[in-house]
Design a protein around this motif. Structure first.
Motif, PDB file in Angstrom:
ATOM      1  N   GLY A  79       0.667   6.037  -9.529  1.00  0.00           N
ATOM      2  CA  GLY A  79       0.541   5.110 -10.574  1.00  0.00           C
ATOM      3  C   GLY A  79      -1.197   4.291  -9.121  1.00  0.00           C
ATOM      4  N   ILE A  80      -1.229   4.724  -8.091  1.00  0.00           N
ATOM      5  CA  ILE A  80      -1.497   4.821  -6.453  1.00  0.00           C
ATOM      6  C   ILE A  80      -2.896   6.101  -6.272  1.00  0.00           C
ATOM      7  CG2 ILE A  80      -1.348   4.078  -3.877  1.00  0.00           C
ATOM      8  CD1 ILE A  80       1.056   3.245  -4.033  1.00  0.00           C
ATOM      9  N   VAL A 115      -0.776  -3.685  -6.897  1.00  0.00           N
ATOM     10  CA  VAL A 115       0.414  -3.326  -6.891  1.00  0.00           C
ATOM     11  C   VAL A 115       0.917  -3.759  -7.685  1.00  0.00           C
ATOM     12  CG1 VAL A 115       2.570  -2.937  -5.429  1.00  0.00           C
ATOM     13  CG2 VAL A 115       0.004  -2.164  -4.840  1.00  0.00           C
ATOM     14  N   THR A 119       4.702  -0.603  -9.723  1.00  0.00           N
ATOM     15  CA  THR A 119       4.605   0.129  -8.746  1.00  0.00           C
ATOM     16  C   THR A 119       5.251   0.114  -7.454  1.00  0.00           C
ATOM     17  OG1 THR A 119       2.399  -0.207  -9.673  1.00  0.00           O
ATOM     18  CG2 THR A 119       2.286   0.865  -7.739  1.00  0.00           C
ATOM     19  N   GLN A 122       7.856   1.465  -7.513  1.00  0.00           N
ATOM     20  CA  GLN A 122       7.615   3.228  -7.730  1.00  0.00           C
ATOM     21  C   GLN A 122       7.781   3.582  -6.009  1.00  0.00           C
ATOM     22  OE1 GLN A 122       8.046   5.399 -10.694  1.00  0.00           O
ATOM     23  NE2 GLN A 122       8.457   6.612  -8.698  1.00  0.00           N
TER      24      GLN A 122
END
Length: 202
Positions: A79-80, A115, A119, A122
């Motif tokens: 996700g980043i 974020v 996220t 995670q």
């Protein structure tokens, strides 16, 4: 591919800087380009990360190897992407990011652009306990001496035990929960496995 580029700062923009080296201008994306404004015309060394994907080829640059290392760790979080990792580094001090991850401070992490709660969670699951190698020199006051010593005492036996637990079907999340207790002792591979199983089977 490129560990660092040494050259003079030719241009500073809102998203990137240009570093000239031997007649070539390298466009380098950085967390806070304007921190290099005072370096315009001066020679600098900037640590670079060459990012290559089907839809993007770019150079990302950082003032230190440690900042670069934190950037690469963030890229490993589902996700980043590079923009998100840059935004996190641009919006907060690296010490704060590591501290929030180690303390599972989701409320702090969600303050960064892009974020959300998912996220943030995670980031904690993927990175907690994996940033100690950045601590001794880059974040000297973040952890106490015992925590640093425990991190540095990780052995081949411990690594082998983790691999064995994964082979037995345990997830990284499950292993991460018992790892702190295991790290406190210097054991053989078999002893690490037995101790881990005792905790996992409770």
């Amino acid at each position: 591919m490129f560990e660092f580029i040494k050259g003079s700062v030719d241009f500073v923009g809102p998203e990137y800087i240009v570093v000239e080296n031997n007649g070539i201008g390298y466009q380098i994306m950085t967390p806070n380009p304007f921190v290099f404004a005072k370096e315009t015309g001066k020679e600098i060394r900037i640590y670079t990360y060459h990012y290559v994907r089907e839809d993007l080829i770019a150079l990302y640059g950082f003032k230190s190897r440690e900042e670069k290392a934190l950037f690469t760790r963030l890229l490993n979080v589902s996700g980043i992407g590079p923009k998100g990792a840059l935004a996190i580094l641009a919006s907060g001090e690296p010490e704060q990011v590591v501290h929030a991850i180690e303390n599972e401070d989701e409320a702090f992490l969600v303050k960064f652009p892009g974020v959300g709660k998912k996220t943030a969670r995670q980031m904690i699951l993927d990175l907690k306990g994996k940033l100690h190698d950045l601590v001794p020199d880059f974040f000297p006051n973040l952890f106490n001496a015992e925590e640093v010593a425990a991190a540095e005492s990780l052995s081949t036996e411990f690594d082998e035990a983790v691999l064995a637990l994964k082979a037995l079907g345990y997830s990284e999340k499950e292993i991460r929960k018992v790892a702190p207790d295991l790290r406190k002792e210097k054991l053989s591979t078999d002893q690490y496995i037995k101790k881990a199983l005792q905790k996992l089977l409770r």
